[in-house]
Design an enzyme around this catalytic site. Structure first.
Site, PDB file in Angstrom:
ATOM      1  CE1 TYR A   5      -4.014 -11.274  23.850  1.00 13.76           C
ATOM      2  CE2 TYR A   5      -1.836 -11.736  22.960  1.00 13.76           C
ATOM      3  CZ  TYR A   5      -3.089 -11.150  22.843  1.00 13.76           C
ATOM      4  OH  TYR A   5      -3.403 -10.405  21.733  1.00 13.76           O
TER       5      TYR A   5
ATOM      6  CD  GLN B 279     -14.842  -3.487  17.865  1.00  8.56           C
ATOM      7  OE1 GLN B 279     -13.845  -3.249  17.187  1.00  8.56           O
ATOM      8  NE2 GLN B 279     -15.660  -2.532  18.272  1.00  8.56           N
TER       9      GLN B 279
ATOM     10  CG  ASP C  46     -13.696  -7.392  28.771  1.00  9.81           C
ATOM     11  OD1 ASP C  46     -14.849  -7.815  28.551  1.00  9.81           O
ATOM     12  OD2 ASP C  46     -13.387  -6.183  28.664  1.00  9.81           O
TER      13      ASP C  46
ATOM     14  CG  HIS D 258     -12.047  -8.634  17.761  1.00 10.63           C
ATOM     15  ND1 HIS D 258     -11.821  -7.284  17.937  1.00 10.63           N
ATOM     16  CD2 HIS D 258     -12.349  -8.805  16.446  1.00 10.63           C
ATOM     17  CE1 HIS D 258     -11.981  -6.666  16.771  1.00 10.63           C
ATOM     18  NE2 HIS D 258     -12.306  -7.554  15.855  1.00 10.63           N
TER      19      HIS D 258
ATOM     20  N   GLY E 280     -18.077   2.942  22.935  1.00  8.78           N
ATOM     21  CA  GLY E 280     -16.680   2.817  23.339  1.00  8.78           C
ATOM     22  C   GLY E 280     -15.778   2.148  22.326  1.00  8.78           C
TER      23      GLY E 280
ATOM     24  CB  SER F 171     -11.253   3.910  17.887  1.00  5.51           C
ATOM     25  OG  SER F 171     -10.807   2.618  17.493  1.00  5.51           O
TER      26      SER F 171
HETATM   27  C1  BJW Z   1     -14.815   5.417  25.979  1.00  2.00           C
HETATM   28  C2  BJW Z   1     -14.520   5.376  27.308  1.00  2.00           C
HETATM   29  C3  BJW Z   1     -15.609   5.293  28.165  1.00  2.00           C
HETATM   30  C4  BJW Z   1     -12.674   5.449  26.332  1.00  2.00           C
HETATM   31  N1  BJW Z   1     -16.828   5.270  27.662  1.00  2.00           N
HETATM   32  N2  BJW Z   1     -16.043   5.403  25.496  1.00  2.00           N
HETATM   33  C5  BJW Z   1     -10.234  -2.353   5.944  1.00  2.00           C
HETATM   34  C6  BJW Z   1      -9.491  -1.189   5.943  1.00  2.00           C
HETATM   35  C7  BJW Z   1      -8.241  -1.129   6.568  1.00  2.00           C
HETATM   36  C8  BJW Z   1      -7.686  -2.243   7.200  1.00  2.00           C
HETATM   37  C9  BJW Z   1      -8.419  -3.392   7.204  1.00  2.00           C
HETATM   38  C10 BJW Z   1      -9.665  -3.445   6.584  1.00  2.00           C
HETATM   39  N3  BJW Z   1     -10.164  -4.704   6.748  1.00  2.00           N
HETATM   40  C11 BJW Z   1      -9.276  -5.421   7.466  1.00  2.00           C
HETATM   41  C12 BJW Z   1      -8.199  -4.666   7.758  1.00  2.00           C
HETATM   42  C13 BJW Z   1      -6.983  -5.083   8.557  1.00  2.00           C
HETATM   43  C14 BJW Z   1      -7.193  -5.058  10.066  1.00  2.00           C
HETATM   44  C15 BJW Z   1      -7.601  -3.644  10.458  1.00  2.00           C
HETATM   45  O1  BJW Z   1      -8.753  -3.329  10.624  1.00  2.00           O
HETATM   46  N4  BJW Z   1      -6.614  -2.792  10.642  1.00  2.00           N
HETATM   47  C16 BJW Z   1      -6.875  -1.407  11.014  1.00  2.00           C
HETATM   48  C17 BJW Z   1      -6.296  -1.179  12.402  1.00  2.00           C
HETATM   49  C18 BJW Z   1      -6.275  -0.500   9.990  1.00  2.00           C
HETATM   50  N5  BJW Z   1      -8.176  -6.052  10.464  1.00  2.00           N
HETATM   51  C19 BJW Z   1      -7.848  -7.315  10.700  1.00  2.00           C
HETATM   52  O2  BJW Z   1      -6.709  -7.723  10.588  1.00  2.00           O
HETATM   53  C20 BJW Z   1      -8.966  -8.240  11.109  1.00  2.00           C
HETATM   54  N6  BJW Z   1      -8.913  -9.414  10.340  1.00  2.00           N
HETATM   55  C21 BJW Z   1      -9.139  -9.434   9.006  1.00  2.00           C
HETATM   56  O3  BJW Z   1      -9.461  -8.442   8.387  1.00  2.00           O
HETATM   57  O4  BJW Z   1      -8.996 -10.668   8.434  1.00  2.00           O
HETATM   58  C22 BJW Z   1      -9.114 -10.791   7.013  1.00  2.00           C
HETATM   59  C23 BJW Z   1      -9.061 -12.256   6.712  1.00  2.00           C
HETATM   60  C24 BJW Z   1     -10.130 -12.845   6.092  1.00  2.00           C
HETATM   61  C25 BJW Z   1     -10.071 -14.209   5.800  1.00  2.00           C
HETATM   62  C26 BJW Z   1      -8.941 -14.945   6.158  1.00  2.00           C
HETATM   63  C27 BJW Z   1      -7.875 -14.349   6.809  1.00  2.00           C
HETATM   64  C28 BJW Z   1      -7.934 -12.991   7.081  1.00  2.00           C
HETATM   65  C29 BJW Z   1      -8.789  -8.719  12.560  1.00  2.00           C
HETATM   66  C30 BJW Z   1      -8.792  -7.613  13.526  1.00  2.00           C
HETATM   67  C31 BJW Z   1      -8.466  -8.158  14.932  1.00  2.00           C
HETATM   68  C32 BJW Z   1      -8.293  -7.034  15.950  1.00  2.00           C
HETATM   69  N7  BJW Z   1      -7.681  -7.587  17.121  1.00  2.00           N
HETATM   70  C33 BJW Z   1      -7.538  -6.735  18.283  1.00  2.00           C
HETATM   71  C34 BJW Z   1      -6.760  -7.514  19.364  1.00  2.00           C
HETATM   72  C35 BJW Z   1      -7.664  -8.597  19.966  1.00  2.00           C
HETATM   73  C36 BJW Z   1      -6.919  -9.450  20.941  1.00  2.00           C
HETATM   74  C37 BJW Z   1      -6.453  -8.713  22.149  1.00  2.00           C
HETATM   75  O5  BJW Z   1      -7.271  -8.151  22.908  1.00  2.00           O
HETATM   76  O6  BJW Z   1      -5.259  -8.700  22.354  1.00  2.00           O
HETATM   77  O7  BJW Z   1      -8.834  -6.360  18.763  1.00  2.00           O
HETATM   78  S1  BJW Z   1      -6.752  -5.172  17.944  1.00  2.00           S
HETATM   79  C38 BJW Z   1      -7.768  -4.224  19.036  1.00  2.00           C
HETATM   80  O8  BJW Z   1      -8.572  -3.306  18.256  1.00  2.00           O
HETATM   81  C39 BJW Z   1      -8.747  -5.223  19.661  1.00  2.00           C
HETATM   82  C40 BJW Z   1     -10.014  -4.440  19.654  1.00  2.00           C
HETATM   83  O9  BJW Z   1     -11.134  -5.300  19.748  1.00  2.00           O
HETATM   84  C41 BJW Z   1      -9.949  -3.693  18.344  1.00  2.00           C
HETATM   85  C42 BJW Z   1     -10.840  -2.469  18.268  1.00  2.00           C
HETATM   86  O10 BJW Z   1     -10.457  -1.511  19.180  1.00  2.00           O
HETATM   87  P1  BJW Z   1     -11.560  -0.709  20.008  1.00  2.00           P
HETATM   88  O11 BJW Z   1     -12.352  -1.632  20.819  1.00  2.00           O
HETATM   89  O12 BJW Z   1     -12.299   0.182  19.103  1.00  2.00           O
HETATM   90  O13 BJW Z   1     -10.637   0.119  21.039  1.00  2.00           O
HETATM   91  P2  BJW Z   1      -9.863   1.497  20.800  1.00  2.00           P
HETATM   92  O14 BJW Z   1      -8.830   1.596  21.847  1.00  2.00           O
HETATM   93  O15 BJW Z   1      -9.445   1.662  19.399  1.00  2.00           O
HETATM   94  O16 BJW Z   1     -11.002   2.605  21.089  1.00  2.00           O
HETATM   95  C43 BJW Z   1     -11.546   2.805  22.369  1.00  2.00           C
HETATM   96  C44 BJW Z   1     -12.603   3.872  22.271  1.00  2.00           C
HETATM   97  O17 BJW Z   1     -13.247   3.988  23.512  1.00  2.00           O
HETATM   98  C45 BJW Z   1     -12.040   5.253  21.924  1.00  2.00           C
HETATM   99  O18 BJW Z   1     -12.801   5.799  20.838  1.00  2.00           O
HETATM  100  C46 BJW Z   1     -12.258   6.087  23.203  1.00  2.00           C
HETATM  101  O19 BJW Z   1     -12.577   7.451  22.920  1.00  2.00           O
HETATM  102  C47 BJW Z   1     -13.427   5.361  23.806  1.00  2.00           C
HETATM  103  N8  BJW Z   1     -13.539   5.432  25.264  1.00  2.00           N
HETATM  104  N9  BJW Z   1     -13.096   5.409  27.438  1.00  2.00           N
HETATM  105  C48 BJW Z   1     -16.979   5.323  26.289  1.00  2.00           C
HETATM  106  N10 BJW Z   1     -15.394   5.282  29.502  1.00  2.00           N
END
Ligand code: BJW
Length: 270
Positions: free
Chosen positions: A87, A121, A124, A139, A208, A210
């Site tokens: 981090y 999400q 930064d 997040h 932006g 997924s």
């Molecule tokens: C462009 C571009 C340009 C490129 N212009 N576009 C239901 C179903 C299945 C699973 C679950 C569910 N509910 C919960 C879950 C579990 C889990 C989850 O979702 N897992 C899935 C991966 C399967 N969720 C959790 O664990 C969450 N917590 C939870 O559910 O708690 C329950 C609970 C309740 C009560 C008590 C206790 C628990 C928490 C999720 C936390 C996610 N954390 C992260 C890390 C954050 C810290 C860090 O930065 O290190 O968050 S993971 C990562 O993914 C980060 C992001 O915010 C998040 C989303 O990703 P994002 O932003 O969509 O990025 P990408 O890379 O996936 O996509 C980028 C996109 O941009 C792409 O589409 C490109 O095409 C596009 N792009 N350049 C426009 N220039």
């Protein structure tokens, strides 16, 4: 789904961006009639600022690093120094980044519509640095530190002594970055604020992301159920592209200024 280039196809981005007058009529109407705009941004929003996304092949963080070893509370408990150092690297990366034209366009949008909330999400802080004020950090924030045991924010931390991570001055537990890891709950205040913003949303921009991480992706489904016009801006189709009324297969830094320009300079909608 309507698009600038015809039914169900990807939007003709170049034409749409260069000549905003050619945005689909339905989208122009939705833009001009919007009173409550909600934006959900993801890592792609910051890609053009040089901040890596998570899931893109080759360049995404999860293509190079194992999320189970770095972004879960279990990983931190197992090896706090490793996670802390990762981090710190991420903080340095973001500290060198600057908001781009897309971030600035969203800040401008806030001044042009009655209500505009950015639910990000991203951890930064680039939306706020660009001038957006109504920002919900779903997040958390990369530059915040929290006590690993009690969870409260640690405003000041002595990082000068010993091996990282530093300790909570109150209880001596490890300090951790103030982000939401897998398996952790979204902060209650963020959930409540997002819910309030969505209660009467009429235009929803998904930028932006997924749309694969929940509960954030569920906000898109929630907006669809509330009858909002849904617009996706993404260089690829997201997992929820099928829900969208309009899609721009385009980078955020180009598409957002074009959309906001289409609103004209007339100030807030009466
Ligand atoms: C462009 C571009 C340009 C490129 N212009 N576009 C239901 C179903 C299945 C699973 C679950 C569910 N509910 C919960 C879950 C579990 C889990 C989850 O979702 N897992 C899935 C991966 C399967 N969720 C959790 O664990 C969450 N917590 C939870 O559910 O708690 C329950 C609970 C309740 C009560 C008590 C206790 C628990 C928490 C999720 C936390 C996610 N954390 C992260 C890390 C954050 C810290 C860090 O930065 O290190 O968050 S993971 C990562 O993914 C980060 C992001 O915010 C998040 C989303 O990703 P994002 O932003 O969509 O990025 P990408 O890379 O996936 O996509 C980028 C996109 O941009 C792409 O589409 C490109 O095409 C596009 N792009 N350049 C426009 N220039």
């Amino acid at each position: 789904m309507e698009s600038a280039s015809g039914a169900n196809g990807a939007t003709d981005v170049d034409a749409a961006i260069e000549r905003t007058a050619e945005l689909p009529a339905g989208l122009c109407e939705a833009l001009h009639g919007a009173r409550n705009v909600v934006v959900l941004s993801g890592a792609g929003m910051s890609a053009e600022s040089g901040v890596p996304t998570f899931r893109e092949a080759q360049t995404g963080l999860w293509a190079r690093f194992d999320p189970q070893a770095l972004a879960t509370p279990e990983a931190f408990a197992r090896d706090p120094a490793l996670v802390w150092r990762w981090y710190e690297w991420r903080r340095d990366l973001v500290a060198d980044a600057e908001p781009h034209a897309g971030h600035r366009a969203l800040a401008e949008l806030e001044a042009r519509v009655e209500r505009c909330t950015v639910i990000t999400q991203n951890v930064d802080g680039l939306h706020r640095r660009a001038g957006s004020r109504e920002v919900i950090e779903f997040h958390g924030n990369l530059f915040e530190n929290r006590c690993f045991v009690e969870g409260h924010v640690l405003e000041t931390l002595d990082t000068s002594r010993g091996e990282p991570p530093p300790r909570c001055p109150d209880c001596g537990a490890w300090a951790r970055p103030g982000v939401v890891w897998f398996g952790e709950a979204i902060p209650a205040a963020a959930l409540e604020a997002a819910d309030a913003a969505l209660s009467d949303v009429d235009l929803f921009l998904s930028v932006g992301t997924s749309s694969s991480v929940y509960p954030a992706a569920g906000l898109i489904e929630q907006a669809a159920r509330r009858g909002a016009t849904l617009v996706e801006i993404n260089t690829e189709d997201s997992a929820l592209a099928g829900l969208m009324d309009f899609r721009f297969t385009a980078p955020a830094g180009a598409a957002l200024p074009a959309l906001v320009d289409a609103l004209g300079n007339g100030g807030p909608h009466p």
